[in-house]
Design an enzyme around this catalytic site. Structure first.
Site, mmCIF file in Angstrom:
data_model
loop_
_atom_site.group_PDB
_atom_site.id
_atom_site.type_symbol
_atom_site.label_atom_id
_atom_site.label_comp_id
_atom_site.label_asym_id
_atom_site.label_seq_id
_atom_site.Cartn_x
_atom_site.Cartn_y
_atom_site.Cartn_z
ATOM 1 N N ASP A 12 0.813 -1.222 0.000
ATOM 2 C CA ASP A 12 0.000 0.000 0.000
ATOM 3 C C ASP A 12 0.845 1.269 0.000
ATOM 4 O O ASP A 12 0.496 2.261 0.643
ATOM 5 C CB ASP A 12 -0.961 0.004 1.201
ATOM 6 C CG ASP A 12 -1.772 -1.279 1.261
ATOM 7 O OD1 ASP A 12 -2.246 -1.707 0.203
ATOM 8 O OD2 ASP A 12 -1.895 -1.866 2.353
ATOM 9 N N HIS A 40 -4.484 -1.707 -6.328
ATOM 10 C CA HIS A 40 -3.799 -0.509 -6.803
ATOM 11 C C HIS A 40 -4.832 0.474 -7.345
ATOM 12 O O HIS A 40 -5.589 0.132 -8.245
ATOM 13 C CB HIS A 40 -2.798 -0.868 -7.909
ATOM 14 C CG HIS A 40 -1.675 -1.728 -7.407
ATOM 15 N ND1 HIS A 40 -0.785 -2.360 -8.218
ATOM 16 C CD2 HIS A 40 -1.298 -2.041 -6.137
ATOM 17 C CE1 HIS A 40 0.093 -3.028 -7.475
ATOM 18 N NE2 HIS A 40 -0.215 -2.856 -6.222
HETATM 19 P P1 IMP Z 1 -2.377 -12.948 1.579
HETATM 20 O O1 IMP Z 1 -1.473 -12.397 0.533
HETATM 21 O O2 IMP Z 1 -3.823 -12.664 1.334
HETATM 22 O O3 IMP Z 1 -2.129 -14.403 1.835
HETATM 23 O O4 IMP Z 1 -2.055 -12.202 2.957
HETATM 24 C C1 IMP Z 1 -0.817 -12.357 3.619
HETATM 25 C C2 IMP Z 1 -0.371 -11.041 4.230
HETATM 26 O O5 IMP Z 1 0.007 -10.125 3.207
HETATM 27 C C3 IMP Z 1 -1.431 -10.320 5.038
HETATM 28 O O6 IMP Z 1 -0.791 -9.630 6.107
HETATM 29 C C4 IMP Z 1 -2.009 -9.327 4.062
HETATM 30 O O7 IMP Z 1 -2.640 -8.253 4.707
HETATM 31 C C5 IMP Z 1 -0.747 -8.915 3.339
HETATM 32 N N1 IMP Z 1 -0.960 -8.410 1.981
HETATM 33 C C6 IMP Z 1 -1.112 -9.137 0.868
HETATM 34 N N2 IMP Z 1 -1.233 -8.325 -0.200
HETATM 35 C C7 IMP Z 1 -1.129 -7.079 0.248
HETATM 36 C C8 IMP Z 1 -1.144 -5.800 -0.409
HETATM 37 O O8 IMP Z 1 -1.244 -5.676 -1.630
HETATM 38 N N3 IMP Z 1 -1.019 -4.718 0.404
HETATM 39 C C9 IMP Z 1 -0.852 -4.837 1.729
HETATM 40 N N4 IMP Z 1 -0.812 -6.003 2.365
HETATM 41 C C10 IMP Z 1 -0.947 -7.121 1.636
#
Ligand code: IMP
Length: 422
Positions: A12, A40
């Protein structure tokens, strides 16, 4: 010429906006890893375009958007985004390329993600619940289903039924309703019809493009501190985010000189669990969250807020060979009277690098801060470095000096116009 845009923190950072900006001079814009866990947002003339899977640069008239092999695709989300683009009169059959090697996020992946999170209870990781961990797990355990299989319906249906049978056994152990394959087939047929004209071997496209010196822009998702190998495992995502992933996830060469643009948010935010040494639990954090609308683009969760952690950013810029920086959201810091930047950590009174920390160490480190006076002025109309308030200039110069990397792009607001090159 290859440019890669990567997030230097926990995601982010505002990469979508930077990608959209750089895409104006690019022939191709490529998503090379991750899935719709990314969010995004691009704002053009006040209109917001939230992208989760389609590369953010697609809105630029001459840019072809490529979803390459490292990406995992949720058909529902891609269908929605294609619809959004069609409404904008964008000819997706010419503007969007999908690699047949992309793995599909199947209905059971989302159920499994949710079931694992629920079972973890207090120790939950805070995933986006989009099925990301389970789909990548299937990819590396040879249980995945790709766009390639989808194009051959019989193969797809066989694999879907076989996998669903296994996954339903696991779901049963979690007391979760089984997946009914037949109820999903019409949607997959519809998706198949929709994307068929867009599926092409992206390797051949890039080989030709590179031979003609075309410009390729790679859009990193998430942030480097979430890389599955280099982030804070298991408080990370399931894909590789670091610059080498453009080779694995898109077949692009890493031996040529590459411009690697690291995006830094002027403060820190993250969603999900895990230690975050500079996290704030005070009014300053609440104000930044409100002013910066710091709620996840993908899940709507309130983001955790902290001071800029250059100890982490020094590690990620070095890891990913970042040679240029873009700073975003400086405008949100206007009116914060005093700012802090973390320049290192101590553990038990001794300095420790972020790369040497597992999650147990990181939960116990003490950040070392440098304090800066803030600025009161609204900076959203400023378009030259020298016109920024002096304290804002000092803040930026300190970051450059500490990281020994030039900040080339400065973003002072969400709109495409609210950016300047330095
Ligand atoms: P997952 O990618 O959904 O398995 O989540 C794993 C971790 O990555 C969690 O803490 C999510 O909040 C974080 N996360 C995954 N993609 C993003 C993103 O695009 N921005 C911020 N955090 C992310």
């Amino acid at each position: 010429m290859i440019t890669v845009v990567v997030g230097t923190q926990w995601g982010d950072e505002g990469k979508g906006k930077i990608v959209d900006l750089l895409a104006a001079n690019s022939d191709y814009v490529v998503r090379f890893h991750g899935g719709n866990n990314a969010g995004h947002t691009v704002v053009v003339n006040g209109k917001k375009f939230p992208f989760h899977i389609v590369p953010s640069g697609v809105l630029n008239p001459k840019t072809v958007a490529v979803i390459s092999n490292g990406v995992v695709i949720d058909p529902d989300v891609l269908m929605e985004e294609i619809e959004m683009l069609k409404k904008e009169k964008i000819d997706v059959s010419k503007k969007l390329v999908i690699s047949p090697r992309c793995h599909l996020i199947m209905p059971y992946h989302k159920e499994l993600d949710l079931a694992y999170e629920n079972a973890r209870g207090k120790g939950k990781l805070g995933t986006t619940k989009r099925g990301i961990g389970p789909v990548y797990a299937d990819k590396v355990s040879y249980n995945g289903i790709r766009v390639y299989e989808l194009l051959n319906w019989q193969l797809f249906e066989e694999k879907f039924r076989f996998q669903a049978k296994i996954k339903n056994e696991i779901l049963k152990a979690f007391q979760v309703e089984p997946i009914k394959v037949d109820s999903f087939l019409p949607k997959f047929r519809q998706f198949r019809q929709l994307i068929k004209p867009m599926v092409h071997d992206s390797f051949v496209i890039f080989e030709k493009a590179l031979a003609k010196d075309k410009k390729i822009l790679c859009e990193g998702a998430h942030g480097l501190m979430l890389d599955v190998d280099w982030g804070l495992y298991p408080y990370c995502t399931a894909s590789n985010i670091s610059v080498g992933a453009i080779n694995l996830g898109a077949g692009l060469p890493v031996s040529k000189p590459i411009r690697v643009v690291g995006v830094i948010k002027a403060y820190l935010s993250r969603v999900g669990s895990g230690p975050l040494p500079t996290e704030l639990f005070n009014e300053t954090a609440d104000n930044i969250r409100q002013k910066g609308h710091e709620y996840g683009t993908t899940t709507g969760r309130p983001r955790r807020i902290g001071w800029l952690d250059l100890s982490a950013v020094r590690f990620t810029t070095s890891l990913s060979c970042i040679n240029q920086l873009a700073i975003t959201r400086l405008d949100i810091l206007s009116e914060v009277p005093q700012l802090k930047i973390c320049v290192g950590y101590q553990l038990n009174g001794k300095p420790i690098a972020v790369s040497s920390c597992g999650y147990q160490e990181l939960a116990n480190v003490k950040p070392i801060y440098k304090t800066f006076s803030g600025w009161k002025e609204d900076i959203t109309k400023i378009r030259k470095f020298k016109d920024l308030p002096i304290n804002c200039q000092r803040y930026i110069k300190f970051i450059e000096k500490f990281l020994k990397i030039k900040i080339k792009i400065i973003s002072v607001g969400p709109d495409r116009k609210e950016t300047f090159f330095n």
